[in-house]
Write an enzyme that holds these catalytic residues in place. Structure first.
Site, short mmCIF file in Angstrom:
data_model
loop_
_atom_site.label_atom_id
_atom_site.label_comp_id
_atom_site.label_asym_id
_atom_site.label_seq_id
_atom_site.Cartn_x
_atom_site.Cartn_y
_atom_site.Cartn_z
N LYS A 1 -9.43 -1.12 -4.27
CA LYS A 1 -8.88 -2.02 -3.24
C LYS A 1 -9.09 -1.45 -1.83
O LYS A 1 -9.58 -2.14 -0.95
CB LYS A 1 -7.36 -2.22 -3.43
CG LYS A 1 -6.97 -2.90 -4.72
CD LYS A 1 -5.48 -3.23 -4.74
CE LYS A 1 -4.57 -2.03 -4.65
NZ LYS A 1 -4.68 -1.07 -5.76
N ARG B 1 2.94 -6.50 -4.77
CA ARG B 1 2.90 -5.79 -6.05
C ARG B 1 4.02 -6.26 -6.97
O ARG B 1 4.15 -5.76 -8.07
CB ARG B 1 3.04 -4.29 -5.81
CG ARG B 1 1.71 -3.56 -5.83
CD ARG B 1 1.91 -2.06 -5.79
NE ARG B 1 0.68 -1.38 -6.05
CZ ARG B 1 0.06 -0.57 -5.18
NH1 ARG B 1 0.57 -0.34 -4.00
NH2 ARG B 1 -1.06 0.02 -5.51
N ARG C 1 -10.54 11.36 -6.61
CA ARG C 1 -10.40 10.74 -5.28
C ARG C 1 -9.91 11.76 -4.25
O ARG C 1 -9.06 12.59 -4.56
CB ARG C 1 -9.42 9.57 -5.36
CG ARG C 1 -9.11 8.96 -4.00
CD ARG C 1 -8.54 7.60 -4.12
NE ARG C 1 -7.11 7.57 -4.40
CZ ARG C 1 -6.39 6.45 -4.41
NH1 ARG C 1 -6.98 5.29 -4.19
NH2 ARG C 1 -5.11 6.49 -4.67
N ARG D 1 -4.19 13.27 -2.93
CA ARG D 1 -2.81 12.77 -2.83
C ARG D 1 -1.96 13.32 -3.97
O ARG D 1 -2.44 13.41 -5.10
CB ARG D 1 -2.82 11.24 -2.87
CG ARG D 1 -3.07 10.61 -1.52
CD ARG D 1 -3.30 9.14 -1.60
NE ARG D 1 -2.36 8.42 -2.47
CZ ARG D 1 -2.35 7.11 -2.64
NH1 ARG D 1 -3.24 6.36 -1.99
NH2 ARG D 1 -1.49 6.53 -3.42
N ARG E 1 1.77 5.37 -12.66
CA ARG E 1 1.53 4.28 -11.71
C ARG E 1 0.79 3.12 -12.36
O ARG E 1 1.04 1.96 -12.05
CB ARG E 1 0.77 4.81 -10.49
CG ARG E 1 1.66 5.72 -9.62
CD ARG E 1 0.85 6.66 -8.76
NE ARG E 1 0.04 6.00 -7.76
CZ ARG E 1 -1.19 6.41 -7.41
NH1 ARG E 1 -1.74 7.44 -7.98
NH2 ARG E 1 -1.85 5.76 -6.48
P1 AMP Z 1 -0.99 3.04 -2.78
O1 AMP Z 1 -1.53 3.81 -1.61
O2 AMP Z 1 -1.28 1.58 -2.70
O3 AMP Z 1 -1.41 3.65 -4.11
O4 AMP Z 1 0.60 3.17 -2.70
C1 AMP Z 1 1.23 4.42 -2.70
C2 AMP Z 1 2.71 4.27 -3.02
O5 AMP Z 1 3.36 3.45 -2.04
C3 AMP Z 1 3.01 3.58 -4.35
O6 AMP Z 1 2.92 4.44 -5.47
C4 AMP Z 1 4.44 3.10 -4.11
O7 AMP Z 1 5.36 4.16 -4.17
C5 AMP Z 1 4.35 2.63 -2.67
N1 AMP Z 1 3.90 1.22 -2.59
C6 AMP Z 1 2.64 0.78 -2.35
N2 AMP Z 1 2.58 -0.55 -2.35
C7 AMP Z 1 3.82 -0.99 -2.63
C8 AMP Z 1 4.41 -2.28 -2.76
N3 AMP Z 1 3.69 -3.41 -2.61
N4 AMP Z 1 5.74 -2.35 -3.04
C9 AMP Z 1 6.49 -1.24 -3.16
N5 AMP Z 1 6.00 0.01 -3.05
C10 AMP Z 1 4.68 0.14 -2.78
#
Ligand code: AMP
Length: 217
Positions: A13, A88, A122, A155, A166
C-alpha cells in the site's frame, strides 16, 4: 481522484501509493505515519497511541477517524488524495463515507506467505518515511535513504512475532471492507503473487486496472 488502498500489512500500500501520489500530484496520506508522528510526542495522547502501535493493536476508532477528518480538511486534498491504511474497520469506512466520497478502492491481493517475507526485509527511512526492501527495493548506499540521506531502520512492529499478529488482526475486517466497497461498485482488484516485484511493474498494473474501470486520471 479520491483513492483508498486496501490490503494487508506488506501488500505494498505505502510503496505504490507514494509513487501514484507523485504521478497524479495528489497527497499520499498514510494513517500509520500520522499516528507514528503523534506517538513520537511526549503528550498523554502520544504515549497512549504509542502503546497501541507497539502492541500491534489498532488505535481506537474515534481518535483515528478524527486524525483523518482533520487531514482531509487541508487544502492540498481539494484535488484528491490517496488514503493508505485507512479505513481498517467498518466503523471507519462508514465515517469516511460521511466525510467524503471515494472514487476507487485498490484492493491489493497478496498471499500471506509473501506478506511475511516482504515485511521481514522491509526498511523505512527515519526522516522521510520512504520504504525500501533488502531484496527488491535496495538503497544505493547501505542503510541510507536515496531520497534524503536519512537512516534506514526496521520498524519495531516489523519483527516476526508482531507481523503475524498484525496479519491475524486484519483478516476479518479486510474481508468485510472488501465486501463493503464491492457493493458500492468501487472495488478494483489487483493481484500479486510474487514475493518481490519491482514497484514500477505493480504501479503499471494498478493504472491498467483503473483504466479498465473507466476511471479518468
Ligand atoms: P501501518 O504503518 O499502516 O502498518 O500502521 C502502523 C500501526 O498504526 C498499526 O499497527 C496500528 O497500530 C496503527 N494503525 C494504522 N492504521 C490504523 C487504522 N486505520 N486504525 C487504527 N489504528 C491504525
Amino acid at each position: 481522484m479520491r483513492i483508498v488502498f486496501l490490503g494487508f500489512v506488506g501488500s505494498g500500500k505505502g510503496t505504490y501509493s507514494s509513487r501514484i501520489s507523485s504521478d497524479l500530484g495528489i497527497p499520499h496520506i498514510s494513517i500509520g505515519d500520522l499516528l507514528r508522528e503523534i506517538a513520537s510526542k511526549k503528550t498523554k495522547i502520544g504515549r497512549e497511541v504509542k502503546k497501541y502501535i507497539e502492541a500491534g493493536s489498532l488505535v481506537p476508532d474515534d481518535l483515528t477517524i478524527e486524525v483523518i477528518r482533520q487531514r482531509l480538511k487541508k487544502s492540498d486534498c481539494k484535488k484528491g488524495f490517496i488514503l493508505d491504511g485507512f479505513p481498517r474497520t467498518i466503523n471507519q469506512a462508514i465515517s469516511l463515507e460521511k466525510i467524503t466520497k471515494i472514487d476507487a478502492v485498490i484492493n491489493l491481493i497478496v498471499p500471506f506467505r509473501t506478506l511475511i517475507e516482504r515485511l521481514s526485509t522491509r526498511r523505512v527511512c527515519r526522516k522521510c518515511g520512504e520504504i525500501y526492501n533488502l531484496k527488491s527495493i535496495k538503497p544505493k548506499k547501505k542503510n541510507i535513504c536515496d531520497k534524503c540521506g536519512g537512516e534506514l531502520y526496521q520498524r519495531e512492529d516489523d519483527k516476526p512475532s508482531l507481523i503475524r499478529k498484525r496479519i491475524e488482526r486484519d483478516k476479518k475486517t479486510i474481508k468485510l471492507l472488501r465486501n463493503f466497497y464491492k457493493e458500492k461498485g468501487v472495488l478494483i482488484n489487483v493481484a500479486c503473487r510474487k514475493s518481490f516485484i519491482e514497484p514500477e511493474k505493480m504501479v503499471e498494473r494498478i493504472y491498467k486496472a483503473m483504466k479498465k474501470h473507466n476511471l479518468k486520471f
